[in-house]
Design a protein around this motif. Structure first.
Motif, PDB file in Angstrom:
ATOM      1  N   ARG A  88      21.922  27.091  26.541  1.00  0.00           N
ATOM      2  CA  ARG A  88      21.157  25.946  27.033  1.00  0.00           C
ATOM      3  C   ARG A  88      21.825  25.238  28.216  1.00  0.00           C
ATOM      4  N   PRO A  89      23.122  24.982  28.148  1.00  0.00           N
ATOM      5  CA  PRO A  89      23.749  24.330  29.310  1.00  0.00           C
ATOM      6  C   PRO A  89      23.622  25.178  30.583  1.00  0.00           C
ATOM      7  N   GLN A  90      23.670  26.499  30.424  1.00  0.00           N
ATOM      8  CA  GLN A  90      23.503  27.356  31.595  1.00  0.00           C
ATOM      9  C   GLN A  90      22.121  27.151  32.216  1.00  0.00           C
ATOM     10  N   ALA A  91      21.109  27.058  31.355  1.00  0.00           N
ATOM     11  CA  ALA A  91      19.760  26.820  31.862  1.00  0.00           C
ATOM     12  C   ALA A  91      19.686  25.472  32.573  1.00  0.00           C
ATOM     13  N   LEU A  92      20.337  24.451  32.030  1.00  0.00           N
ATOM     14  CA  LEU A  92      20.365  23.132  32.678  1.00  0.00           C
ATOM     15  C   LEU A  92      21.107  23.197  34.012  1.00  0.00           C
ATOM     16  N   SER A  93      22.166  23.955  34.004  1.00  0.00           N
ATOM     17  CA  SER A  93      22.927  24.116  35.240  1.00  0.00           C
ATOM     18  C   SER A  93      22.060  24.739  36.322  1.00  0.00           C
ATOM     19  N   TYR A  94      21.283  25.705  35.949  1.00  0.00           N
ATOM     20  CA  TYR A  94      20.386  26.337  36.921  1.00  0.00           C
ATOM     21  C   TYR A  94      19.335  25.350  37.427  1.00  0.00           C
ATOM     22  N   GLN A  95      18.910  24.459  36.570  1.00  0.00           N
ATOM     23  CA  GLN A  95      17.939  23.457  37.024  1.00  0.00           C
ATOM     24  C   GLN A  95      18.552  22.517  38.067  1.00  0.00           C
ATOM     25  N   GLU A  96      19.811  22.139  37.887  1.00  0.00           N
ATOM     26  CA  GLU A  96      20.495  21.283  38.867  1.00  0.00           C
ATOM     27  C   GLU A  96      20.631  22.002  40.215  1.00  0.00           C
ATOM     28  N   VAL A  97      20.969  23.270  40.144  1.00  0.00           N
ATOM     29  CA  VAL A  97      21.128  24.056  41.360  1.00  0.00           C
ATOM     30  C   VAL A  97      19.782  24.218  42.053  1.00  0.00           C
ATOM     31  N   ARG A  98      18.724  24.289  41.314  1.00  0.00           N
ATOM     32  CA  ARG A  98      17.371  24.437  41.868  1.00  0.00           C
ATOM     33  C   ARG A  98      17.033  23.293  42.806  1.00  0.00           C
ATOM     34  N   ALA A  99      17.455  22.127  42.449  1.00  0.00           N
ATOM     35  CA  ALA A  99      17.206  20.969  43.304  1.00  0.00           C
ATOM     36  C   ALA A  99      17.907  21.130  44.649  1.00  0.00           C
ATOM     37  N   GLN A 100      19.016  21.836  44.686  1.00  0.00           N
ATOM     38  CA  GLN A 100      19.792  21.994  45.922  1.00  0.00           C
ATOM     39  C   GLN A 100      19.338  23.201  46.738  1.00  0.00           C
ATOM     40  N   VAL A 101      19.091  24.274  46.073  1.00  0.00           N
ATOM     41  CA  VAL A 101      18.769  25.488  46.827  1.00  0.00           C
ATOM     42  C   VAL A 101      17.581  26.184  46.160  1.00  0.00           C
ATOM     43  N   GLY A 102      16.531  26.477  46.927  1.00  0.00           N
ATOM     44  CA  GLY A 102      15.320  27.109  46.412  1.00  0.00           C
ATOM     45  C   GLY A 102      15.536  28.514  45.904  1.00  0.00           C
ATOM     46  N   ASP A 103      16.330  29.301  46.615  1.00  0.00           N
ATOM     47  CA  ASP A 103      16.582  30.678  46.179  1.00  0.00           C
ATOM     48  C   ASP A 103      17.332  30.715  44.854  1.00  0.00           C
ATOM     49  N   ILE A 104      18.312  29.838  44.740  1.00  0.00           N
ATOM     50  CA  ILE A 104      19.104  29.797  43.497  1.00  0.00           C
ATOM     51  C   ILE A 104      18.204  29.370  42.340  1.00  0.00           C
ATOM     52  N   GLU A 105      17.281  28.477  42.643  1.00  0.00           N
ATOM     53  CA  GLU A 105      16.342  28.010  41.608  1.00  0.00           C
ATOM     54  C   GLU A 105      15.531  29.167  41.047  1.00  0.00           C
ATOM     55  N   CYS A 106      15.036  30.010  41.944  1.00  0.00           N
ATOM     56  CA  CYS A 106      14.235  31.160  41.479  1.00  0.00           C
ATOM     57  C   CYS A 106      15.056  32.078  40.590  1.00  0.00           C
ATOM     58  N   GLN A 107      16.270  32.366  41.011  1.00  0.00           N
ATOM     59  CA  GLN A 107      17.142  33.229  40.214  1.00  0.00           C
ATOM     60  C   GLN A 107      17.466  32.583  38.862  1.00  0.00           C
ATOM     61  N   ALA A 108      17.726  31.304  38.905  1.00  0.00           N
ATOM     62  CA  ALA A 108      18.058  30.611  37.649  1.00  0.00           C
ATOM     63  C   ALA A 108      16.889  30.648  36.673  1.00  0.00           C
ATOM     64  N   ARG A 109      15.700  30.408  37.183  1.00  0.00           N
ATOM     65  CA  ARG A 109      14.524  30.455  36.294  1.00  0.00           C
ATOM     66  C   ARG A 109      14.336  31.840  35.701  1.00  0.00           C
ATOM     67  N   ARG A 110      14.449  32.814  36.573  1.00  0.00           N
ATOM     68  CA  ARG A 110      14.256  34.178  36.070  1.00  0.00           C
ATOM     69  C   ARG A 110      15.312  34.505  34.998  1.00  0.00           C
ATOM     70  N   ARG A 111      16.563  34.173  35.294  1.00  0.00           N
ATOM     71  CA  ARG A 111      17.629  34.476  34.324  1.00  0.00           C
ATOM     72  C   ARG A 111      17.450  33.678  33.030  1.00  0.00           C
ATOM     73  N   ALA A 112      17.105  32.419  33.148  1.00  0.00           N
ATOM     74  CA  ALA A 112      16.880  31.591  31.949  1.00  0.00           C
ATOM     75  C   ALA A 112      15.722  32.154  31.126  1.00  0.00           C
ATOM     76  N   GLY A 113      14.673  32.581  31.825  1.00  0.00           N
ATOM     77  CA  GLY A 113      13.535  33.177  31.105  1.00  0.00           C
ATOM     78  C   GLY A 113      13.928  34.450  30.371  1.00  0.00           C
ATOM     79  N   GLU A 114      14.742  35.276  31.025  1.00  0.00           N
ATOM     80  CA  GLU A 114      15.202  36.519  30.381  1.00  0.00           C
ATOM     81  C   GLU A 114      16.070  36.213  29.173  1.00  0.00           C
TER      82      GLU A 114
END
Length: 186
Positions: A88-114
């Motif tokens: 769960r914290p990893q998923a939250l971390s990806y959400q924070e990064v999403r606010a900063q960088v759009g590409d990282i956000e997409c990767q984070a969502r995909r990884r969190a979904g997987e």
């Protein structure tokens, strides 16, 4: 019971020694029969107690197995829950990064979904395994209960036949007493 013809004597009716021997013989036969029935009754009672103990041991063993398996399943659930909490914290971390960088956000969502899909799949598989183990255990219990019930019915039938045998022995004894002209005591 065998019918006995007694020899007559000139005075006094029947040969007293012969009558006494016959009464003693039939009394001994009756006592032997009663003793055999007592021994059989005792053996059946011992067998019944033995079967009860076997059933208790079997049920305790099954309960202990179920407890062990339940503990193992609880441990698996605990590990998976800890793993989920760790993810769960990893998923939250990806959400924070999403606010900063759009590409990282997409990767984070995909990884969190997987990760969520994998965890959900694993949890669903575990729940399915738990349900199957429960059904197997319930089926084994039903089979054991049916076997125990069948054995108890056999014992019940054996014990229900005992009073008839005792009644028959008492009836024969009464007939013997009546045949000898004695007073009826039953």
């Amino acid at each position: 019971m065998e019918m006995k013809n007694f020899r007559s004597v000139a005075f006094g009716g029947f040969d007293k020694e012969e009558v006494i021997q016959y009464v003693q013989k039939t009394a001994q036969e009756s006592a032997d029969t009663q003793e055999a029935l007592r021994k059989e009754n005792s053996a059946l009672r011992e067998e019944n107690e033995s079967l009860k103990k076997q059933i208790e041991v079997s049920l305790r063993e099954q309960a202990e197995t179920a407890r062990r398996e339940g503990a193992e399943l609880r441990e698996k659930i605990r590990v998976l829950t800890a793993e989920l909490e760790e993810l769960r914290p990893q998923a939250l971390s990806y959400q924070e990064v999403r606010a900063q960088v759009g590409d990282i956000e997409c990767q984070a969502r995909r990884r969190a979904g997987e990760l969520e899909t994998a965890t959900t799949s694993r949890l669903n598989a575990l729940v399915g395994d738990i349900q199957k183990q429960y059904q197997d255990l319930a089926g084994a219990f039903d089979v054991t209960a049916a076997q125990v019930s069948a054995e108890l019915r056999k014992i019940e039938v054996s014990l229900s036949q005992l009073p008839r045998a005792m009644d028959q022995a008492g009836k024969e004894l009464s007939e013997l007493v009546s045949a000898t002209g004695g007073e009826k005591k039953v």
